[in-house]
Design a protein around this motif. Sequence first.
Motif, PDB file in Angstrom:
ATOM      1  N   THR A   1      53.682  11.765  30.676  1.00 49.52           N
ATOM      2  CA  THR A   1      53.003  10.567  29.928  1.00 49.52           C
ATOM      3  C   THR A   1      53.704  10.330  28.643  1.00 49.52           C
ATOM      4  O   THR A   1      53.097   9.839  27.705  1.00 49.52           O
ATOM      5  N   ILE A   2      54.998  10.847  28.507  1.00 51.44           N
ATOM      6  CA  ILE A   2      55.654  10.859  27.071  1.00 51.44           C
ATOM      7  C   ILE A   2      55.684   9.377  26.780  1.00 51.44           C
ATOM      8  O   ILE A   2      55.528   9.141  25.498  1.00 51.44           O
ATOM      9  N   ASP A   3      56.135   8.500  27.710  1.00 48.89           N
ATOM     10  CA  ASP A   3      56.354   7.042  27.209  1.00 48.89           C
ATOM     11  C   ASP A   3      55.364   6.110  27.816  1.00 48.89           C
ATOM     12  O   ASP A   3      55.569   5.080  27.992  1.00 48.89           O
ATOM     13  N   GLY A   4      54.011   6.947  27.785  1.00 49.81           N
ATOM     14  CA  GLY A   4      52.682   5.988  28.188  1.00 49.81           C
ATOM     15  C   GLY A   4      52.366   6.593  29.561  1.00 49.81           C
ATOM     16  O   GLY A   4      53.290   7.320  30.461  1.00 49.81           O
ATOM     17  N   ALA A   5      51.216   6.188  29.947  1.00 47.68           N
ATOM     18  CA  ALA A   5      50.726   6.666  31.180  1.00 47.68           C
ATOM     19  C   ALA A   5      50.762   5.600  32.349  1.00 47.68           C
ATOM     20  O   ALA A   5      51.780   5.386  33.087  1.00 47.68           O
ATOM     21  N   TYR A   6      49.659   4.667  32.363  1.00 51.15           N
ATOM     22  CA  TYR A   6      49.631   3.507  33.149  1.00 51.15           C
ATOM     23  C   TYR A   6      50.818   2.528  32.815  1.00 51.15           C
ATOM     24  O   TYR A   6      51.061   1.669  33.365  1.00 51.15           O
ATOM     25  N   THR A   7      51.392   2.294  31.288  1.00 52.06           N
ATOM     26  CA  THR A   7      52.167   1.555  30.981  1.00 52.06           C
ATOM     27  C   THR A   7      53.721   1.974  30.955  1.00 52.06           C
ATOM     28  O   THR A   7      54.453   1.563  30.134  1.00 52.06           O
ATOM     29  N   SER A   8      53.761   3.242  31.446  1.00 54.27           N
ATOM     30  CA  SER A   8      55.224   4.078  31.248  1.00 54.27           C
ATOM     31  C   SER A   8      56.166   2.737  31.750  1.00 54.27           C
ATOM     32  O   SER A   8      55.699   2.249  32.930  1.00 54.27           O
ATOM     33  N   ASN A   9      57.415   3.022  31.419  1.00 53.41           N
ATOM     34  CA  ASN A   9      58.364   2.366  32.170  1.00 53.41           C
ATOM     35  C   ASN A   9      58.804   2.780  33.371  1.00 53.41           C
ATOM     36  O   ASN A   9      59.427   2.038  34.302  1.00 53.41           O
ATOM     37  N   ASP A  10      58.480   4.037  33.484  1.00 52.27           N
ATOM     38  CA  ASP A  10      58.844   4.609  34.996  1.00 52.27           C
ATOM     39  C   ASP A  10      57.844   4.511  35.982  1.00 52.27           C
ATOM     40  O   ASP A  10      56.821   4.983  35.683  1.00 52.27           O
ATOM     41  N   PRO A  11      58.244   3.952  37.105  1.00 48.73           N
ATOM     42  CA  PRO A  11      57.143   3.882  38.000  1.00 48.73           C
ATOM     43  C   PRO A  11      56.640   5.344  38.469  1.00 48.73           C
ATOM     44  O   PRO A  11      55.488   5.346  38.769  1.00 48.73           O
ATOM     45  N   LYS A  12      57.263   6.107  38.601  1.00 48.80           N
ATOM     46  CA  LYS A  12      56.631   7.474  39.126  1.00 48.80           C
ATOM     47  C   LYS A  12      55.675   7.989  38.036  1.00 48.80           C
ATOM     48  O   LYS A  12      54.842   8.576  38.427  1.00 48.80           O
TER      49      LYS A  12
END
Length: 346
Positions: free
Chosen positions: A98-109
Motif C-alpha cells: 500500500t506504499i503508493d495507495g491501496a485501492y488507488t495504487s498504480n499497480d493492479p496487484k
Amino acid sequence: MPKDTTYKFCFGPWNLSEGQDPYGPPTRPVQSFDWKLEQLKKLGFDAMMFHDDDAVPDIDNKSDAQLKSEARALKKKLDDAGIVAEIVAPRLWFDPRTIDGAYTSNDPKCRKYAIERSLRCIDVANYLDCDLIVLWLAREGSYIRESKNARKCVDYLVEAVDKMLAHDKKIRIAIEPKPNEPMDLAYIPTIGHALALATQTSDPKRVGCLIESAHAILAGLDPADEIDFACSFGKLWSLHLNDQNGLKFDQDKPFGSANLRVAFNQVRALERNGYGKKGEYVAFDVHPFRTTKVEHWTAHLENSRRTFLRLVEKARTYPEAEAQKLIADRNYAALDQLVLEHLMGK
Ligand code: XUL
Ligand code: MN
C-alpha cells in the motif's frame, strides 16, 4: 460526572497509544489488548472500535480458518465484558503493497491486495456481529499530482466499494474523510466528497460517512457544519470527536481542548439531528499527550467524555428564546456574547 442516557461511548485500542511519534519511541510501556479492553470497561464505555488487525493481529499471514477462530475468540471476550464492536476498519496503510495507495495504487496487484484485505475485514466484522466498516482512505491521494490519474482513481474507489457491497449484502460502509496526512492531498478530503462517491456505488443506501472533528478542521471546515450536512442526508453513521489546533499534523487532542466553542457547536448539531437515537456511537479518536505518565493513561478519554456530557447540558440549557430574539434583530454581536456568557457560566 453528568449522567445522560442518550449517548453511548466508544474508543479504539489505538486510543491508548504508547507515545511514539515520527521523531521518537514510545514513552509508556507497550500494553496488551486485554489491558486496553479492561480499561475501556472500567471507564464505563459501551463499545470498542477496531482495525481488522486489532481484532486479528498479523491478519495477512493468517488462514481463513485462523481468522475465523481468532475473531470468534475475540467476540467471546467482548461478550464476557459486555462490550460491543462498533466498527471494523481495514488497515490499508502499513503493508508494503500500500506504499503508493491501496485501492488507488498504480499497480493492479496492489489494488487487488487492498480489495482482498477489505473483504477479509468484512469477514472479521461478521464474526464480531458488526455491520459497519469504516474506510479511512489513508493513502488514497498523491504526493505529487502527476504520479496518478485522479479520474481513474475515483473509478478505482467506486470499484473497491462495490466489491465490498457485493461481498456481503448487509454490510454498511462509512467513509472517514481526511484532507491530508499521510498524503499531501487526499482524493476524498471532505464529507461532500464521501457522499458524492457514495452515489456512484452500486448500493448508495449502504454507503455513508464518519466525521472526525480534527479532519474537518484540517480541511478548513467547521465540524458542526459537516455534521449537519451529513445528517441532512441521513448518512452520519459514526463519529470521531477530538480537537485540533489549526492546520498542522493531525493532533487528536481531547474533545474541546483547543476550541470549546467549536466543540459546543458540534454537540448542538448532534442534539438537533438526534444523533445516537438509531444506535450510533460517540467515539473519541483522541490520543494521550506524549508526556503522559502511565498512571494518567486514560485521562484524555475520561476528559473527552466529561467535556462532551457537560456540553450536552450546555446545549440543552442554551437560552434559545433570547438567541432567537437577537437573531430576529440581526444583533449578532449580542448573540456572540450570549454564547460566550453561556459557555463561561456564572
Ligand atoms: C486517522 C484516523 C484513523 C481512523 C481509523 O487519522 O483517524 O484512526 O479513525 O482508521
Ligand atoms: Mn479517526
